[in-house]
Design a protein around this motif. Structure first.
Motif, mmCIF file in Angstrom:
data_model
loop_
_atom_site.group_PDB
_atom_site.id
_atom_site.type_symbol
_atom_site.label_atom_id
_atom_site.label_comp_id
_atom_site.label_asym_id
_atom_site.label_seq_id
_atom_site.Cartn_x
_atom_site.Cartn_y
_atom_site.Cartn_z
ATOM 1 N N ARG A 1 -28.058 -29.081 12.878
ATOM 2 C CA ARG A 1 -28.898 -30.259 13.133
ATOM 3 C C ARG A 1 -29.362 -30.884 11.831
ATOM 4 N NH1 ARG A 1 -30.040 -34.870 15.454
ATOM 5 N NH2 ARG A 1 -32.284 -35.277 15.693
ATOM 6 N N VAL A 2 -29.726 -30.082 10.840
ATOM 7 C CA VAL A 2 -30.146 -30.603 9.538
ATOM 8 C C VAL A 2 -29.007 -31.407 8.908
ATOM 9 C CG1 VAL A 2 -30.801 -29.987 7.184
ATOM 10 C CG2 VAL A 2 -31.883 -28.827 9.122
ATOM 11 N N LEU A 3 -27.795 -30.874 8.946
ATOM 12 C CA LEU A 3 -26.644 -31.593 8.387
ATOM 13 C C LEU A 3 -26.415 -32.908 9.132
ATOM 14 C CD1 LEU A 3 -24.180 -28.613 7.806
ATOM 15 C CD2 LEU A 3 -25.295 -30.015 6.044
ATOM 16 N N GLU A 4 -26.568 -32.872 10.440
ATOM 17 C CA GLU A 4 -26.387 -34.087 11.240
ATOM 18 C C GLU A 4 -27.389 -35.164 10.833
ATOM 19 O OE1 GLU A 4 -26.776 -35.479 15.954
ATOM 20 O OE2 GLU A 4 -27.045 -33.377 15.374
ATOM 21 N N LEU B 1 -29.100 -35.370 7.931
ATOM 22 C CA LEU B 1 -28.867 -35.811 6.564
ATOM 23 C C LEU B 1 -27.728 -36.830 6.504
ATOM 24 C CD1 LEU B 1 -29.306 -32.502 4.515
ATOM 25 C CD2 LEU B 1 -30.887 -34.435 4.681
ATOM 26 N N ARG B 2 -26.720 -36.632 7.325
ATOM 27 C CA ARG B 2 -25.627 -37.625 7.384
ATOM 28 C C ARG B 2 -26.156 -38.940 7.958
ATOM 29 N NH1 ARG B 2 -22.747 -33.039 9.510
ATOM 30 N NH2 ARG B 2 -21.450 -32.098 7.866
ATOM 31 N N LEU B 3 -26.996 -38.841 8.994
ATOM 32 C CA LEU B 3 -27.549 -40.033 9.631
ATOM 33 C C LEU B 3 -28.369 -40.862 8.650
ATOM 34 C CD1 LEU B 3 -28.118 -41.745 12.181
ATOM 35 C CD2 LEU B 3 -30.038 -40.217 12.663
ATOM 36 N N VAL B 4 -29.138 -40.199 7.776
ATOM 37 C CA VAL B 4 -29.983 -40.945 6.832
ATOM 38 C C VAL B 4 -29.254 -41.281 5.532
ATOM 39 C CG1 VAL B 4 -32.093 -39.945 7.786
ATOM 40 C CG2 VAL B 4 -31.010 -38.856 5.804
ATOM 41 N N GLY B 5 -27.971 -40.955 5.468
ATOM 42 C CA GLY B 5 -27.163 -41.407 4.336
ATOM 43 C C GLY B 5 -27.247 -40.567 3.078
ATOM 44 N N ILE B 6 -27.553 -39.264 3.205
ATOM 45 C CA ILE B 6 -27.536 -38.374 2.042
ATOM 46 C C ILE B 6 -26.081 -37.994 1.750
ATOM 47 C CG2 ILE B 6 -28.244 -36.123 1.126
ATOM 48 C CD1 ILE B 6 -30.586 -37.949 1.366
ATOM 49 N N PRO B 7 -25.554 -38.316 0.573
ATOM 50 C CA PRO B 7 -24.150 -37.977 0.276
ATOM 51 C C PRO B 7 -23.965 -36.469 0.101
ATOM 52 C CG PRO B 7 -25.232 -38.935 -1.655
ATOM 53 C CD PRO B 7 -26.205 -39.057 -0.522
ATOM 54 N N ASP B 8 -22.817 -35.969 0.571
ATOM 55 C CA ASP B 8 -22.461 -34.556 0.445
ATOM 56 C C ASP B 8 -23.612 -33.657 0.887
ATOM 57 O OD1 ASP B 8 -21.012 -32.303 -0.074
ATOM 58 O OD2 ASP B 8 -21.210 -32.411 -2.264
ATOM 59 N N PRO B 9 -24.049 -33.769 2.145
ATOM 60 C CA PRO B 9 -25.246 -33.034 2.595
ATOM 61 C C PRO B 9 -25.114 -31.526 2.501
ATOM 62 C CG PRO B 9 -24.081 -33.996 4.460
ATOM 63 C CD PRO B 9 -23.461 -34.571 3.227
ATOM 64 N N GLU B 10 -23.889 -30.971 2.665
ATOM 65 C CA GLU B 10 -23.718 -29.519 2.572
ATOM 66 C C GLU B 10 -24.158 -28.991 1.214
ATOM 67 O OE1 GLU B 10 -21.453 -31.588 3.641
ATOM 68 O OE2 GLU B 10 -20.859 -30.986 5.657
ATOM 69 N N ALA B 11 -23.858 -29.764 0.157
ATOM 70 C CA ALA B 11 -24.220 -29.332 -1.192
ATOM 71 C C ALA B 11 -25.692 -29.554 -1.498
ATOM 72 C CB ALA B 11 -23.357 -30.085 -2.215
ATOM 73 N N ARG B 12 -26.390 -30.346 -0.659
ATOM 74 C CA ARG B 12 -27.791 -30.683 -0.935
ATOM 75 C C ARG B 12 -28.780 -29.832 -0.162
ATOM 76 N NH1 ARG B 12 -29.060 -35.168 -4.115
ATOM 77 N NH2 ARG B 12 -27.147 -36.142 -4.862
ATOM 78 N N THR C 1 -36.923 -25.816 -0.210
ATOM 79 C CA THR C 1 -35.674 -26.572 -0.226
ATOM 80 C C THR C 1 -35.712 -27.657 0.846
ATOM 81 O OG1 THR C 1 -34.555 -25.162 1.384
ATOM 82 C CG2 THR C 1 -34.401 -24.531 -0.964
ATOM 83 N N ILE C 2 -34.825 -28.617 0.698
ATOM 84 C CA ILE C 2 -34.734 -29.698 1.675
ATOM 85 C C ILE C 2 -34.400 -29.143 3.060
ATOM 86 C CG2 ILE C 2 -33.442 -31.774 2.295
ATOM 87 C CD1 ILE C 2 -35.428 -32.006 -0.115
ATOM 88 N N GLU C 3 -33.479 -28.191 3.110
ATOM 89 C CA GLU C 3 -33.114 -27.604 4.403
ATOM 90 C C GLU C 3 -34.319 -26.947 5.062
ATOM 91 O OE1 GLU C 3 -30.009 -24.363 6.401
ATOM 92 O OE2 GLU C 3 -30.265 -24.416 4.219
ATOM 93 N N ALA C 4 -35.094 -26.201 4.286
ATOM 94 C CA ALA C 4 -36.251 -25.496 4.851
ATOM 95 C C ALA C 4 -37.282 -26.473 5.399
ATOM 96 C CB ALA C 4 -36.875 -24.598 3.792
ATOM 97 N N GLN C 5 -37.481 -27.594 4.705
ATOM 98 C CA GLN C 5 -38.505 -28.547 5.135
ATOM 99 C C GLN C 5 -38.098 -29.286 6.400
ATOM 100 O OE1 GLN C 5 -40.868 -30.564 2.086
ATOM 101 N NE2 GLN C 5 -39.541 -29.658 0.524
ATOM 102 N N ILE C 6 -36.819 -29.616 6.527
ATOM 103 C CA ILE C 6 -36.365 -30.273 7.749
ATOM 104 C C ILE C 6 -36.303 -29.267 8.893
ATOM 105 C CG2 ILE C 6 -34.512 -31.622 8.804
ATOM 106 C CD1 ILE C 6 -33.750 -32.598 6.022
ATOM 107 N N SER C 7 -35.853 -28.047 8.595
ATOM 108 C CA SER C 7 -35.748 -27.010 9.629
ATOM 109 C C SER C 7 -37.102 -26.626 10.194
ATOM 110 C CB SER C 7 -35.075 -25.758 9.053
ATOM 111 O OG SER C 7 -33.735 -26.000 8.731
ATOM 112 N N GLU C 8 -38.142 -26.750 9.375
ATOM 113 C CA GLU C 8 -39.478 -26.350 9.808
ATOM 114 C C GLU C 8 -39.904 -27.112 11.060
ATOM 115 O OE1 GLU C 8 -43.378 -25.131 7.285
ATOM 116 O OE2 GLU C 8 -42.683 -27.192 7.028
ATOM 117 N N ALA C 9 -39.649 -28.428 11.063
ATOM 118 C CA ALA C 9 -40.019 -29.236 12.231
ATOM 119 C C ALA C 9 -39.197 -28.848 13.451
ATOM 120 C CB ALA C 9 -39.814 -30.721 11.913
ATOM 121 N N ILE C 10 -37.908 -28.577 13.244
ATOM 122 C CA ILE C 10 -37.040 -28.195 14.359
ATOM 123 C C ILE C 10 -37.467 -26.841 14.921
ATOM 124 C CG2 ILE C 10 -34.654 -27.713 15.022
ATOM 125 C CD1 ILE C 10 -33.782 -29.512 12.684
#
Length: 338
Positions: free
Chosen positions: A132-135, A137-148, A109-118
């Motif tokens: 941090r992942v939600l933060e 995703l908002r910074l890079v402009g992903i709409p509705d990041p909680e659902a993604r 999942t997207i969360e797992a891939q971003i979390s891996e680096a953290i």
């Protein structure tokens, strides 16, 4: 003047057996200052991506670094053991690769891939990592990041996948971000959004950017300085405004002449004759000489060094060099070979 964040000096990379190597990079010198955006441009086969892979210590097994230093904030990356580099990648220096679909893991999942680096570089709890992942995703402009968070790469468009790649790259606030053709295969609207995103990330985090591209329009929009490569050599280095207004190398001049004009006066775009020579085929002299309209006899015998053409402007060309400023010995040598 402060020391640069990234300082590559005399970097040479070879392929093949040591007894008969094929040199791909020839004494590359490149610097990126703290918070600076530098464009690395040239045709395919010029050595841009190989320079970035050498910087990340991700060269293919058949390649080796024959000479040079790669200093990141005063630390020589080439002197570090292999086991130390994973602590550098992602934390101090990150890279956005050309094709996000082949770089992202299709079964994570997207969360797992971003979390891996953290998880690798920062001591955070699961809740802190998710925040941090939600933060990001908002910074890079992903709409509705909680659902993604639970989505997979194939559920994203090309532009959204590229935003995820940027999110992974900046997850640990690296000092340097290498972006290798980040807008390739994207339509112009998405390209503009990705470029805006890179600018926003740089402004908000202070991250320095090395942008690799063959698109001079992209470089003009994002970068402070431009380094031009040809056949594994750095042939010009200048501030972006200086390079576009007063290019000193015939190759740079040719690249700029090939850019479409907005006034519509040109009926046919300029084309540099020939193509980039295969590695190892140019044994002496300037590798651009066979394609150059300004070539002289000395060009086929001796590769010119980068010389100063103005404030922060360097170029490597016999034909455009101011002969009055050349050392007397060099002038005599040129007269003898011309």
């Amino acid at each position: 003047m402060t020391d640069p964040l990234l300082d590559i000096s005399d970097l040479s990379v070879e392929f093949g057996p040591k007894t008969n190597p094929i040199r791909i990079l020839h004494g590359v010198d490149l610097t990126v200052g703290q918070g600076e955006a530098v464009g690395l441009v040239g045709e395919s086969g010029s050595g841009k991506s190989l320079t970035s892979l050498a910087t990340m210590r991700l060269l293919p097994a058949a390649a080796r670094i024959a000479s040079g230093r790669i200093m990141l904030d005063g630390r020589d990356l080439l002197s570090l053991p292999d086991k130390a580099m994973p602590n550098v990648r992602g934390r101090d220096i990150s890279m956005i690769f050309q094709e996000p679909m082949s770089s992202l893991n299709p079964v994570m999942t997207i969360e797992a891939q971003i979390s891996e680096a953290i998880m690798l570089h920062q001591n955070k709890s699961k809740a802190e990592r998710r925040a941090r992942v939600l933060e990001i995703l908002r910074l890079v402009g992903i709409p509705d990041p909680e659902a993604r968070l639970g989505a997979y790469p194939h559920q994203f468009s090309g532009g959204m996948r590229q935003r995820v790649m940027i999110a992974i790259a900046i997850a640990c606030n690296p000092r340097l971000l290498i972006a290798d053709e980040p807008t390739t295969a994207l339509d112009v609207t998405i390209q503009a959004q990705v470029l805006d995103l890179l600018r926003d990330v740089r402004e908000e985090t202070g991250t320095a950017v090395l942008l690799i591209s063959h698109d001079l329009g992209v470089v003009a929009e994002v970068c402070d300085r431009v380094v031009v490569m040809y056949s594994g050599h750095v042939v010009e280095n200048a501030g972006v405004e200086t390079l576009f207004s007063d290019p000193q190398h015939p190759y740079t001049q040719g690249l700029l002449r090939a850019v479409p004009s907005l006034d519509g006066q040109e009926k046919r775009l300029y084309q540099i004759p020939g193509s980039v020579p295969p590695p190892g085929t140019i044994k002496a002299g300037c590798p651009f000489a066979p394609r150059c309209e300004m070539r002289m006899a000395v060009c086929e015998r001796q590769m010119p060094a980068l010389t100063i053409r103005g404030d922060g402007h360097q170029a490597a060309c016999w034909a455009t060099e101011d002969l009055a400023s050349a050392p007397a010995k060099q002038l005599k040598a040129m007269e003898g070979t011309s």
